[in-house]
Design an enzyme around this catalytic site. Sequence first.
Site, PDB file in Angstrom:
ATOM      1  N   GLY A 357       0.823  -1.198   0.000  1.00 19.69           N
ATOM      2  CA  GLY A 357       0.000   0.000   0.000  1.00 19.69           C
ATOM      3  C   GLY A 357       0.859   1.250   0.000  1.00 19.69           C
ATOM      4  O   GLY A 357       2.074   1.187  -0.145  1.00 19.69           O
ATOM      5  N   VAL A 359       2.491   4.825   1.452  1.00 18.16           N
ATOM      6  CA  VAL A 359       3.082   5.320   2.695  1.00 18.16           C
ATOM      7  C   VAL A 359       3.046   6.841   2.676  1.00 18.16           C
ATOM      8  O   VAL A 359       3.417   7.462   1.683  1.00 18.16           O
ATOM      9  CB  VAL A 359       4.539   4.818   2.849  1.00 18.16           C
ATOM     10  CG1 VAL A 359       5.129   5.323   4.146  1.00 18.16           C
ATOM     11  CG2 VAL A 359       4.594   3.307   2.784  1.00 18.16           C
ATOM     12  N   ASP A 471      11.238 -10.036   4.113  1.00 15.71           N
ATOM     13  CA  ASP A 471      11.279  -9.099   2.983  1.00 15.71           C
ATOM     14  C   ASP A 471      12.470  -8.146   3.103  1.00 15.71           C
ATOM     15  O   ASP A 471      12.316  -6.931   3.025  1.00 15.71           O
ATOM     16  CB  ASP A 471       9.957  -8.328   2.892  1.00 15.71           C
ATOM     17  CG  ASP A 471       9.767  -7.710   1.512  1.00 15.71           C
ATOM     18  OD1 ASP A 471      10.513  -8.078   0.584  1.00 15.71           O
ATOM     19  OD2 ASP A 471       8.862  -6.861   1.374  1.00 15.71           O
TER      20      ASP A 471
HETATM   21  N1  LIG Z   1       9.302   4.934   8.114  1.00 16.40           N
HETATM   22  C1  LIG Z   1       9.534   5.541   6.941  1.00 16.40           C
HETATM   23  N2  LIG Z   1      10.129   6.751   6.921  1.00 16.40           N
HETATM   24  C2  LIG Z   1      10.368   7.362   5.737  1.00 16.40           C
HETATM   25  N3  LIG Z   1      10.014   6.868   4.540  1.00 16.40           N
HETATM   26  C3  LIG Z   1       9.413   5.667   4.493  1.00 16.40           C
HETATM   27  C4  LIG Z   1       9.126   4.955   5.690  1.00 16.40           C
HETATM   28  N4  LIG Z   1       8.514   3.804   5.352  1.00 16.40           N
HETATM   29  C5  LIG Z   1       8.435   3.811   4.008  1.00 16.40           C
HETATM   30  N5  LIG Z   1       8.966   4.916   3.483  1.00 16.40           N
HETATM   31  C6  LIG Z   1       9.038   5.285   2.069  1.00 16.40           C
HETATM   32  O1  LIG Z   1       7.874   4.761   1.399  1.00 16.40           O
HETATM   33  C7  LIG Z   1       8.258   3.969   0.310  1.00 16.40           C
HETATM   34  C8  LIG Z   1       7.284   2.835   0.158  1.00 16.40           C
HETATM   35  O2  LIG Z   1       7.435   1.932   1.218  1.00 16.40           O
HETATM   36  P1  LIG Z   1       6.838   0.497   1.165  1.00 16.40           P
HETATM   37  O3  LIG Z   1       7.361  -0.247   2.348  1.00 16.40           O
HETATM   38  O4  LIG Z   1       5.376   0.613   1.029  1.00 16.40           O
HETATM   39  O5  LIG Z   1       7.356  -0.102  -0.185  1.00 16.40           O
HETATM   40  P2  LIG Z   1       8.617  -0.957  -0.455  1.00 16.40           P
HETATM   41  O6  LIG Z   1       9.494  -0.969   0.749  1.00 16.40           O
HETATM   42  O7  LIG Z   1       9.214  -0.446  -1.710  1.00 16.40           O
HETATM   43  O8  LIG Z   1       8.064  -2.397  -0.722  1.00 16.40           O
HETATM   44  P3  LIG Z   1       7.510  -3.441   0.346  1.00 16.40           P
HETATM   45  O9  LIG Z   1       6.049  -3.340   0.216  1.00 16.40           O
HETATM   46  O10 LIG Z   1       8.043  -4.736  -0.072  1.00 16.40           O
HETATM   47  O11 LIG Z   1       7.970  -3.032   1.691  1.00 16.40           O
HETATM   48  C9  LIG Z   1       9.662   3.507   0.652  1.00 16.40           C
HETATM   49  O12 LIG Z   1      10.391   3.259  -0.514  1.00 16.40           O
HETATM   50  C10 LIG Z   1      10.233   4.678   1.412  1.00 16.40           C
HETATM   51  O13 LIG Z   1      10.801   5.606   0.527  1.00 16.40           O
END
Ligand SMILES: Nc1ncnc2c1ncn2[C@@H]1O[C@H](COP(=O)(O)OP(=O)(O)OP(=O)(O)O)[C@@H](O)[C@H]1O
Length: 663
Positions: A357, A359, A471
């Site tokens: 989803g 973020v 992951d």
């Molecule tokens: N705690 C956080 N602080 C700052 N940025 C964040 C944080 N969590 C996520 N993000 C940002 O949001 C983006 C999307 O995160 P998300 O975890 O949804 O996707 P992902 O890590 O690319 O894939 P996955 O769903 O496998 O975790 C990340 O690439 C990062 O840049």
Amino acid sequence: MKFFHSCLVLFLCLQLASITTSEVQFLYLGFTGTNLSLDDTATVTSNGLLQVTNGTINRKGHAFHPTPLHFRTPSNGMVQSFSVTFVFGIRSSYLSMSRQGLAFVVAPSKNFSDALPNQYLGLTNMVKNNKTTNHFLAIELDTVENMEFNDIDSNHVGIDINGLNSIQSHSVGYYDDMNGSFHKMSLNSGEAMQVWLEYCGESKQINVTMGSLEMEKPVRPLISTTYDLSTVIQESAYVGFSASTDEIDTRHCVLGWSFSMNRPAQKINISKLPKLPRNSPKPQSKLLDIILPIATASFIIVLGAAIILLIKRKWRYAELKEYWEVEFGPHRLSYKDLYHATEGFHDKYLLGAGGFGKVYKGVLQSSRQEIAVKRVSHESRQGIKEFICEVVSIGHIRHRNLVQLLGYCRRKGELLLVYDYMSNGSLDKYLYCVEGRRTLNWEQRFHIIKGIASGLLYLHEKWEKVVIHRDIKASNVLIDSEMNGHLGDFGLARLYDHGTDLQTTHVVGTMGYIAPELLLTGKASPLTDVFAFGTFLLEVVCGQRPVNHKTEDGQAILADWVLEHWRKDLLTKTVDMRLRGNYNVDEASLVLKLGLLCSHPFTNVRPNMQQVMLYLDYELPLPELTHVDMSFSMLSLMQDEGFDPYTLLSSSCATTSEVSGGR
Ligand SMILES: Nc1ncnc2c1ncn2[C@@H]1O[C@H](COP(=O)(O)OP(=O)(O)OP(=O)(O)O)[C@@H](O)[C@H]1O
Ligand SMILES: *[C@@H]1O[C@H](CO)[C@@H](O)[C@H](O)[C@H]1NC(C)=O
Ligand SMILES: *[C@@H]1O[C@H](CO)[C@@H](O)[C@H](O)[C@H]1NC(C)=O
Ligand SMILES: *[C@@H]1O[C@H](CO)[C@@H](O)[C@H](O)[C@H]1NC(C)=O
Ligand SMILES: *[C@@H]1O[C@H](CO)[C@@H](O)[C@H](O)[C@H]1NC(C)=O
Ligand SMILES: *[C@@H]1O[C@H](CO)[C@@H](O)[C@H](O)[C@H]1NC(C)=O
Ligand SMILES: *[C@@H]1O[C@H](CO)[C@@H](O)[C@H](O)[C@H]1NC(C)=O
Ligand SMILES: *[C@@H]1O[C@H](CO)[C@@H](O)[C@H](O)[C@H]1NC(C)=O
Ligand SMILES: [Mg+2]
């Protein structure tokens, strides 16, 4: 001429009678202080109104002049002339819905205890109806058309002898004195009306006349019939009223009443009568007539709008809470707070989107704390309870290299996870950035590698339970303002990992990070995490994506590419060009070799995280790779196991993808 004649006849009639008998007469202008005999529902109100029925349904009531009257002439024993005038009104709480009726009665007794209410008007019952032994005369004012008694309509006046089958009846109204046309009146209009009854002992004529309250008695009677009342009325008889109700709360009221034997009844001065109760308050003016509906309508509209707004607001912030979540109370955040923290999940606060989803960045209004809110949609997945339990219990974990879970919130179909905000974003942005943008130097990379290793070791071995991350990848490594690496999203892959059904075993992870045995068995273990960590190490040193990276020699998988260079003794050639040779050769080759070791297809070759930490700290020498079987190639291995690598690799491999694993 006709009028004069009738007056003369009446006068003569009454004159004749007066010679032989005593004159009896009375006049009631309201009933305050009178000695009427009342029964059942009959009452006299404080303003003097006689309510024969008081609004109670299915009841009857009677009101009689207290003493009996002598109706017969002593000389010949015939019923003598008499004259009656009364003013009545019928009211109910529903306008024009008044029911049943009222009757003026001349009867031998005041005891009507065996009479029935409803259509019997409190006069008789089905057995006694039309019995000559009844000896009553009644003038009924009936609002119901009753087939049983051959009623003519539902608004009539009738002369009843001994029963409810009127000997003659007429619709309520009067004949106009001027042009003789019939003017209809309505019993349930709620208006007061007058009734005149005359009987001539000589001619045996009975006249019944009606009129509105203000009117003089019309000349033409409504009903005129001849009937010898000497066969009906006994010498001593009571006069009064009987009334009954059915399902509607009707009040049958008498305002005034005069009676005279052998002479015309005294006129009733209407200005001295009590007033009928109001049906409903009358609007004060025409202005109010207009303003009131408009005001009411606008009030209703405003009220409706307010209610809709309130519901919308409630719906906007609606959450889902179940009993088992009580124990997580302190970890629960309100949706309203999160909504405000992210300004309604505005796009300008979008940090990124992943497999689970979107973020969003936000600032909690209460504490000014910066947060990252992850909206995970779940369509009523069965394991949601276990999942939340797990995510929340994992949320208790505190480690400097793990992204802290601050709390969660649950709504219909979605779960919101709230994390510490990491101001420098995810690691992948630094590794695969376009040429010329800021990248990380070797010290920073090595520091992050050690940090992530220590975070993963904590998950695997140091915490009370073994937590498998599932992951590990560069985009799940987040960097804080001091360039420390934090491992995020642990446990989340669990959400898609409920495939206990053999047919649909889904493996979740990111291509290039999935250990071969995970593809085969679908079972995650700490060693599958180590495999992914190995790929992560290679990724950080080489600055290349784990699959699909562009190299001259066309190797699709990073591990195979590094392995090939190792075999040719050209390992340092794989180090990221963007470092421009500014790196510690010793550390870099250590990390590369460790990466290969961790990504080894055979689980027994892979070190555990405890060992990984020792290798990285130079506290344990890395086993010589020549001593372990390094004659593998990921690509051929996967082909051997029956996976078509081209379909696997052609999908966008940098994002999480669900891979169906055959058996
Ligand atoms: N705690 C956080 N602080 C700052 N940025 C964040 C944080 N969590 C996520 N993000 C940002 O949001 C983006 C999307 O995160 P998300 O975890 O949804 O996707 P992902 O890590 O690319 O894939 P996955 O769903 O496998 O975790 C990340 O690439 C990062 O840049
Ligand atoms: C009844 O009315 C008729 C018609 O007006 C009249 O001739 C007659 O005298 C009246 N009888 C009595 C008893 O008033
Ligand atoms: C009512 O009856 C009582 C006695 O029963 C009597 O004293 C009183 O005068 C009567 N009142 C009227 C208005 O007739
Ligand atoms: C009407 O009269 C009946 C019988 O006396 C009584 O039970 C009832 O309470 C009265 N109802 C009202 C509204 O006065
Ligand atoms: C009225 O008549 C019934 C019988 O019809 C009798 O039982 C009752 O006692 C009488 N009531 C009075 C007050 O006389
Ligand atoms: C009422 O009774 C009389 C005789 O007493 C009879 O002639 C008449 O038909 C009866 N009416 C009804 C409607 O039963
Ligand atoms: C009779 O006169 C009344 C007013 O007194 C009037 O309302 C009514 O229309 C007249 N009827 C006829 C038929 O002229
Ligand atoms: C009716 O009563 C009022 C007030 O008591 C009086 O002024 C008026 O003259 C009376 N009307 C008649 C017709 O007696
Ligand atoms: Mg992530």
